[in-house]
Every structure is written in C-alpha cells, then in structure tokens.
Write an enzyme that holds these catalytic residues in place. Structure first.
Site, PDB file in Angstrom:
ATOM      1  N   ARG A   1      -1.650 -19.979  15.216  1.00  0.00           N
ATOM      2  CA  ARG A   1      -2.408 -18.891  14.587  1.00  0.00           C
ATOM      3  C   ARG A   1      -2.496 -17.658  15.498  1.00  0.00           C
ATOM      4  O   ARG A   1      -2.685 -16.544  15.027  1.00  0.00           O
ATOM      5  CB  ARG A   1      -3.815 -19.383  14.224  1.00  0.00           C
ATOM      6  CG  ARG A   1      -4.467 -18.546  13.133  1.00  0.00           C
ATOM      7  CD  ARG A   1      -5.792 -19.158  12.686  1.00  0.00           C
ATOM      8  NE  ARG A   1      -6.697 -19.328  13.780  1.00  0.00           N
ATOM      9  CZ  ARG A   1      -7.446 -20.426  13.980  1.00  0.00           C
ATOM     10  NH1 ARG A   1      -7.355 -21.442  13.168  1.00  0.00           N
ATOM     11  NH2 ARG A   1      -8.265 -20.488  15.006  1.00  0.00           N
TER      12      ARG A   1
ATOM     13  N   TYR B   1      -7.368   3.940  -0.241  1.00  0.00           N
ATOM     14  CA  TYR B   1      -6.691   2.888  -1.022  1.00  0.00           C
ATOM     15  C   TYR B   1      -7.746   2.065  -1.777  1.00  0.00           C
ATOM     16  O   TYR B   1      -8.688   1.546  -1.165  1.00  0.00           O
ATOM     17  CB  TYR B   1      -5.904   2.028  -0.033  1.00  0.00           C
ATOM     18  CG  TYR B   1      -5.183   0.844  -0.603  1.00  0.00           C
ATOM     19  CD1 TYR B   1      -4.135   1.016  -1.499  1.00  0.00           C
ATOM     20  CD2 TYR B   1      -5.527  -0.445  -0.209  1.00  0.00           C
ATOM     21  CE1 TYR B   1      -3.451  -0.086  -1.998  1.00  0.00           C
ATOM     22  CE2 TYR B   1      -4.846  -1.550  -0.697  1.00  0.00           C
ATOM     23  CZ  TYR B   1      -3.815  -1.362  -1.600  1.00  0.00           C
ATOM     24  OH  TYR B   1      -3.145  -2.448  -2.083  1.00  0.00           O
TER      25      TYR B   1
ATOM     26  N   ASP C   1      -5.745   4.557   8.131  1.00  0.00           N
ATOM     27  CA  ASP C   1      -4.643   3.925   7.405  1.00  0.00           C
ATOM     28  C   ASP C   1      -3.443   4.857   7.531  1.00  0.00           C
ATOM     29  O   ASP C   1      -3.415   5.934   6.945  1.00  0.00           O
ATOM     30  CB  ASP C   1      -5.031   3.705   5.933  1.00  0.00           C
ATOM     31  CG  ASP C   1      -3.975   2.911   5.169  1.00  0.00           C
ATOM     32  OD1 ASP C   1      -2.772   3.071   5.469  1.00  0.00           O
ATOM     33  OD2 ASP C   1      -4.346   2.149   4.268  1.00  0.00           O
TER      34      ASP C   1
ATOM     35  N   LYS D   1       5.077  -2.093   3.288  1.00  0.00           N
ATOM     36  CA  LYS D   1       5.728  -0.952   2.651  1.00  0.00           C
ATOM     37  C   LYS D   1       7.031  -0.591   3.374  1.00  0.00           C
ATOM     38  O   LYS D   1       8.055  -1.180   3.108  1.00  0.00           O
ATOM     39  CB  LYS D   1       4.745   0.227   2.600  1.00  0.00           C
ATOM     40  CG  LYS D   1       3.378  -0.143   1.986  1.00  0.00           C
ATOM     41  CD  LYS D   1       3.445  -0.353   0.491  1.00  0.00           C
ATOM     42  CE  LYS D   1       2.232  -1.059  -0.109  1.00  0.00           C
ATOM     43  NZ  LYS D   1       0.950  -0.404   0.065  1.00  0.00           N
TER      44      LYS D   1
HETATM   45  C1  LIG Z   1      -0.343  -1.091  -0.140  1.00  0.00           C
HETATM   46  C2  LIG Z   1      -1.355  -0.436   0.731  1.00  0.00           C
HETATM   47  C3  LIG Z   1      -2.254  -1.192   1.460  1.00  0.00           C
HETATM   48  C4  LIG Z   1      -2.324  -2.697   1.331  1.00  0.00           C
HETATM   49  O1  LIG Z   1      -1.166  -3.313   1.766  1.00  0.00           O
HETATM   50  P1  LIG Z   1      -0.775  -4.790   1.242  1.00  0.00           P
HETATM   51  O2  LIG Z   1       0.232  -5.243   2.214  1.00  0.00           O
HETATM   52  O3  LIG Z   1      -0.286  -4.610  -0.151  1.00  0.00           O
HETATM   53  O4  LIG Z   1      -2.035  -5.610   1.280  1.00  0.00           O
HETATM   54  C5  LIG Z   1      -3.125  -0.533   2.291  1.00  0.00           C
HETATM   55  N1  LIG Z   1      -3.115   0.812   2.387  1.00  0.00           N
HETATM   56  C6  LIG Z   1      -2.265   1.566   1.684  1.00  0.00           C
HETATM   57  C7  LIG Z   1      -2.303   3.041   1.838  1.00  0.00           C
HETATM   58  C8  LIG Z   1      -1.359   0.981   0.832  1.00  0.00           C
HETATM   59  O5  LIG Z   1      -0.531   1.733   0.106  1.00  0.00           O
END
Ligand SMILES: *Cc1c(COP(=O)(O)O)cnc(C)c1O
Length: 389
Positions: free
Chosen positions: A55, A108, A180, A204
């Site tokens: 982990r 988000y 973020d 992403k």
């Molecule tokens: C998609 C996204 C997330 C979350 O990511 P996941 O891997 O889908 O949980 C967080 N912040 C932004 C800006 C996103 O586009």
C-alpha cells in the site's frame, strides 16, 4: 533541465533493473525483509521511502512519483487511485473540525459535493468564492481559514485565476494553497506561482489513453509531504501497479501529445468562434478571452479542453448535432487521444457567481485526429442543428 528533458529522464534508473529502459510492474502486498533488524528499521520512519508494504508503494510507484514531482517542480509526489481521491486526500490533509475552507466556485463538481457533504459533516465550513476574486480573497479570510483551493481554469467555464495574488493573500494569513492543476499539466508550474499542494487527475493527460484512473498529489516542502503522506496513510490510499505503469508510459510522450492537443483545440475554437450558431467560446488561449492576459502571464501553453455556448436553440437541435457526430465520443473525462464532445449540464451548481446560461453549453476535448476532419464533423453537425431551428 527543461520540462521536455525532465519528462524523458526523471524517475528512471535502468541500471537498477537489469538495464531495461522502463521499470518492471511490481505486484505486491506483502514485502519481505531479510532480518528482524531490517524489519524494525523499516518501521522507524514512515515518511522515508523504502521497503515497506504494498500500500505504501513499490519501485513502480516511486518511478512515476519521482517523475511527476520533477515535472511539476516539486519535491515529493503521492500517487492515489483517482483524481478525485487526490482532491479529497489533499483536503483532508489540511482540514479538521472547526476549520474553514475557501473553495473556488468553479471547482470540479464532485469535489464540491465532497465539501458540501463529507467535509461539512466533519465540521469543516466551506465558503465558495468568485474565481476572478484575485487579491480580494483577503476579505474572505478568517482566523480559522486553513486552506484556499484554486482550480484554473475553472471547470466548465474556464475562468483563469490570479493564482499568485490569491496565494500571497492566503500565505499572509497562514493558509495553505491547494490547486487542481489538471488542465495546466505541463504548462503551469504550480510551485513557482505560490501553490503549496498540486493536485492532478493523472487519469486525463498523463495516462492519456483513456485506459486507467490515477491521481497525484505533489508538494514542494517537507511539512507538506508529512501532511499529505499522513493523510494518505490514514485513508489507505493506493494506486494499482498496472495503472501506474500506464501513467508512466503516458508521461514520456505527454509533451508532444499536449502540443498537438493545444494546436487542434485552438483551431477548433477559432473556427467555432466564427460560426453564426455560437454565442461564445470559452478558451483562455484564444485572444479576446477574458482570461487571456492571465493565461499568457502564467501558462506556457494550453491543453485540448475548452467550452462553448450555443445561441438559444431547441433541445432536439442540440441532440441532432451531438448524436450524429462521427469522430467525437460522448463521455466523461478527457486527455485521451480521441476527441470528445459532451453537453454541459444546465444545473451546474454555483453559489458565489452566476452561471451564464443564455444558451446550451458544450465541452470539447480536441483529440489527436486530423483537425480538418474534426472541423468537417462539426460542420455537418451544424447543418443538422440548423435544420431543426
Ligand atoms: C476528472 C477530473 C478530476 C477527477 O479525476 P478522476 O481521475 O476522474 O477521479 C479532478 N479534477 C478535474 C479538473 C477533473 O477534470
């Protein structure tokens, strides 16, 4: 070293692994120790990296963590199972009952839901603020404000925040700045702009092929590493080794992919701006966009994600536009090689600002297809839309 060089060379040690260019994928829960002394030694300092337990990571994780930390200009990175888990783990690292969080109104959506439900249930109060607030955020700071959260550009509407101004105001009152940085990826250096904790949905662009979920939390100071690592350990965060490997594989080509995503995204955005059916295009790299000056000042480039708003038209016209598209996928997420186009929800929650809802909103992710083909597909879509107006 420039970012492109760091992307290629960070987090690699072929000599340590039989000369192979890439690290092996370690599948592990139990990690064995050769002696009681080694076992005891491993338990002395949980902030030190080493042989421990599945982990807590394996050399596969460490490779991507080191590479991402280097790329973002930080010191340490913690990988977790999704971008949303990176958001929630980072928030829980700094907030406890009685604390106050300043959260950008354009965050988000699922992160907002976490604040309004679980964080509220734990006794943490969230105040949403206008993404364009700049240094006026000082007026919202309270003695118990422990964290200021930024996401730039904002989800759905792509407002660019003055991150250095917000960070200066937050730091002046002892609050941490969490960001973020999923849209910025390689193009925004968080720590050079005053951010303390950078969050990436590596799902992403880092993974880049729509085939794995991954989150990353990167910091630039020992105290922040202790906070984030402690939260991750307490929450039991983990990232699956095969997915980590896909993240590592994706990262090596991120720079070239990103440049193409940006170029195609801008082509589409420019073209859409000239369409009579379009009310506005929301893309900070587009000259004339309200966030363009700040974007130019702080970002080295853009990705392929942007928004647009159509002039008011019947829902069935928008449905015909989207349903007949041949090249754009209809689905969540972004950052993969394929183009996506989704309708923007009309009930996006905003409490500090008003959502411009003059027409139907769309979000486009420009993929790696030929841009002329992508434009032709949109053009055919507008013919379907116009026929139903
Ligand atoms: C998609 C996204 C997330 C979350 O990511 P996941 O891997 O889908 O949980 C967080 N912040 C932004 C800006 C996103 O586009």
């Amino acid at each position: 070293m420039m970012t492109d060089t760091r992307i290629v060379h960070s987090g690699r040690d072929p000599e340590a692994q039989f000369g192979a260019v890439n690290p092996p994928v370690y599948h592990a829960s139990t990690i064995l120790f050769p002696s009681i002394a080694a076992y005891n030694d491993s338990r002395k300092d949980r902030f030190k990296r080493g042989r421990s337990y599945g982990r807590h990571g394996t050399p596969t994780h460490f490779a991507l963590e080191d590479a991402l930390a280097a790329v973002e200009g930080g010191t340490r990175c913690l990988l977790v199972g999704s971008g949303l888990m990176a958001v929630t783990t980072a928030l829980l690292a700094y907030l406890k009952a009685g604390d106050h969080l300043l959260m950008v109104d354009t965050v988000y959506g699922p992160a907002r839901r976490f604040c309004d439900t679980m964080l509220a249930g734990f006794g943490v109060e969230t105040t949403y603020y206008d993404p364009l607030i700049g240094d006026n955020i000082a007026g919202l700071m309270r003695p118990n404000t422990k964290a200021v959260y930024v996401e730039s550009p904002g989800s759905n509407t792509f407002e660019v925040q003055d991150v250095p101004a917000i960070a200066a105001a937050a730091h002046a009152r002892g609050a941490k700045v969490l960001m973020d940085n999923t849209w910025g990826v390689l193009n925004f250096q968080p720590f050079a702009h005053g951010v303390d904790v950078s969050i990436q949905a590596a799902t992403k662009y880092v993974v880049g092929h729509s085939d794995a979920m991954l989150g990353a939390i990167t910091v630039n100071a020992d105290a922040d590493w202790v906070a984030v690592k402690t939260a991750g350990t307490n929450l039991g965060t983990n990232a699956a080794p095969d997915d980590v490997y896909l993240g590592l594989r994706g990262l090596r080509t991120l720079s070239v992919r990103l440049r193409r995503h940006m170029r195609t995204g801008l082509r589409l955005a420019e073209w859409l701006k000239g369409r009579p059916e379009v009310l506005k295009v929301m893309h900070p790299a587009l000259p004339g966009d309200p966030g363009h000056a700040l974007w130019r000042r702080d970002f080295a480039g853009a990705c392929g994600l942007f928004g647009l708003m159509l002039k008011p038209c019947p829902e069935e016209a928008v449905t015909a536009f989207i349903d007949g598209l041949e090249l754009y996928g209809l689905g969540a997420s972004w950052g993969g090689f394929e183009s996506l186009l989704i309708p923007m929800k009309s009930d996006i929650k905003r409490t500090a600002t008003r959502l411009d809802a003059r027409g139907p909103g769309l979000r486009i992710h420009a993929g790696l297809e030929d841009p002329d083909d992508l434009i032709a597909d949109l053009e055919a879509g507008f013919r379907r839309l116009d026929a139903r107006r």
